[in-house]
Design an enzyme around this catalytic site. Structure first.
Site, PDB file in Angstrom:
ATOM      1  N   ARG A 110       0.839  -1.184   0.000  1.00 48.97           N
ATOM      2  CA  ARG A 110       0.000   0.000   0.000  1.00 48.97           C
ATOM      3  C   ARG A 110       0.880   1.243   0.000  1.00 48.97           C
ATOM      4  NH1 ARG A 110      -1.925  -3.611   3.938  1.00 48.97           N
ATOM      5  NH2 ARG A 110      -4.022  -4.441   3.530  1.00 48.97           N
ATOM      6  N   LYS A 121      -1.583  -2.510   7.954  1.00 48.64           N
ATOM      7  CA  LYS A 121      -2.748  -2.032   8.692  1.00 48.64           C
ATOM      8  C   LYS A 121      -2.801  -2.678  10.073  1.00 48.64           C
ATOM      9  CE  LYS A 121      -5.999  -0.853   4.992  1.00 48.64           C
ATOM     10  NZ  LYS A 121      -7.315  -1.168   4.399  1.00 48.64           N
ATOM     11  N   HIS A 164      -2.829   2.446  -5.664  1.00 52.76           N
ATOM     12  CA  HIS A 164      -3.587   1.220  -5.412  1.00 52.76           C
ATOM     13  C   HIS A 164      -3.800   0.418  -6.687  1.00 52.76           C
ATOM     14  CE1 HIS A 164      -5.010  -0.253  -1.597  1.00 52.76           C
ATOM     15  NE2 HIS A 164      -6.030  -0.830  -2.178  1.00 52.76           N
ATOM     16  N   ARG A 175      -1.069  -1.873  -6.951  1.00 46.23           N
ATOM     17  CA  ARG A 175      -1.318  -3.003  -6.037  1.00 46.23           C
ATOM     18  C   ARG A 175      -2.265  -4.013  -6.697  1.00 46.23           C
ATOM     19  NH1 ARG A 175      -1.282  -4.435  -0.535  1.00 46.23           N
ATOM     20  NH2 ARG A 175      -3.257  -5.035   0.409  1.00 46.23           N
ATOM     21  N   HIS A 223      -3.437  -9.212   3.482  1.00 45.40           N
ATOM     22  CA  HIS A 223      -4.867  -9.316   3.735  1.00 45.40           C
ATOM     23  C   HIS A 223      -5.135 -10.255   4.906  1.00 45.40           C
ATOM     24  CE1 HIS A 223      -6.111  -8.088  -0.614  1.00 45.40           C
ATOM     25  NE2 HIS A 223      -5.951  -7.050   0.172  1.00 45.40           N
ATOM     26  N   TYR A 265      -9.287 -10.545  -6.839  1.00 43.37           N
ATOM     27  CA  TYR A 265      -8.275 -10.493  -7.886  1.00 43.37           C
ATOM     28  C   TYR A 265      -8.255 -11.750  -8.747  1.00 43.37           C
ATOM     29  CZ  TYR A 265      -6.541  -6.578  -5.143  1.00 43.37           C
ATOM     30  OH  TYR A 265      -6.432  -5.395  -4.474  1.00 43.37           O
TER      31      TYR A 265
END
Length: 302
Positions: free
Chosen positions: A137, A161, A234, A237, A260, A269
């Site tokens: 990110r 995150k 993004h 990404r 994730h 994806y």
């Protein structure tokens, strides 16, 4: 406090929960409901009606119900309510759109426009190579420091995150671009500022490059490359994940690389590009191959 300490939620997530709870509290006041224990299935159905009357999208409604479901779960676990009325509410999930991505030809144009004799050009090259090589990110890229890169094993240490940490490998192109920039361009940019910084990516004044600055850099690169597509960090990404999966990487590996928490976040994806779809079809379907008919012809001659 519970979300921050126990769930390690980000400030943004905490604020979203607070906004959802405040919205529900205003609804209860309008309905003359003063006690959270008095909320039942009928109350929730009325609340849902109010949300749809506001023209809120399905995703927004689902998020609000999810917040309230978690809130009442917490209340129930701490004996503040007898049960959780939101467990009976199920909302259909909104279909997730296929993420936009770049084709190889578009990427090549971006990789070829930077002046590698210039410190800014070296920085821009290292930035785009890093984003595409790792799929990290933009916030993760902005936080990276010199010590986070291990060139001996071509791996980056990433803080993601919720303060989750992971290691992400990078390839030869990113390695060359980063080494050139760190050993040359970054040193020259660093000399422009008296303040100390360990950030990898620096702005033209020698200070740490912001996430907004990274986006502006990409916009200028797209303009210089004369691309008609919109490119943001993004999207690189998305491109990383799409290309990895299309080339045979398994879903769990891509999930780990992207950082994730849930596999469902990675599954968006698994769409297949038209080129990949045609390639698989032409190499898999018996009647798509020209030599199929040649073989049939040979058999009929015998």
């Amino acid at each position: 406090m519970f979300l921050q300490v126990e769930k390690n939620a980000s400030p943004y997530t905490v604020q979203s929960y607070m906004d959802d709870l405040e919205d529900f509290n205003l609804f209860l006041i309008q309905e003359n409901i003063s006690n959270l224990k008095d909320v039942d299935y009928r109350t929730i159905r009325v609340y849902l009606t109010r949300l749809y009357e506001k023209k809120l999208g399905r995703r927004s409604v689902s998020r609000k119900i999810s917040s309230l479901k978690s809130f009442y779960r917490y209340m129930e676990q701490n004996d503040l309510v007898a049960d959780n009325p939101f467990i009976y509410i199920s909302l259909p999930k909104a279909a997730k759109p296929i993420p936009g991505f770049l084709y190889t030809e578009e990427l090549e144009k971006l990789f070829e426009i930077n002046d590698l004799d210039d410190p800014i050009g070296q920085r821009n090259q290292a930035l785009i190579e890093t984003l595409y090589a790792t799929g990290i990110r933009v916030s993760e890229c902005q936080r990276m420091e010199i010590k986070d890169i291990d060139f001996s094993i071509s791996t980056m240490f990433i803080r993601g995150k919720g303060n989750k940490e992971r290691y992400v490998p990078f390839g030869r192109f990113a390695e060359v671009a980063l080494e050139m920039y760190i050993n040359n361009g970054r040193r020259k940019l660093r000399e422009k500022s008296p303040a100390a910084t360990n950030a990898i990516f620096l702005n033209a004044r020698g200070g740490p490059l912001t996430a907004r600055g990274m986006r502006l850099i990409l916009n200028k690169m797209v303009e210089k490359a004369a691309l008609t597509v919109h490119v943001h960090p993004h999207k690189l990404r998305h491109t990383f994940a799409t290309h990895m999966l299309n080339e045979g990487a398994d879903l769990r590996t891509v999930q780990e690389l992207l950082g994730h928490e849930n596999l469902s976040s990675t599954q968006i994806y698994t769409h297949v590009t038209k080129d990949r779809l045609r390639h698989v079809y032409m190499n898999s379907h018996p009647r798509a191959k020209s030599d199929f008919f040649l073989k049939r012809g040979d058999e009929s001659d015998n």
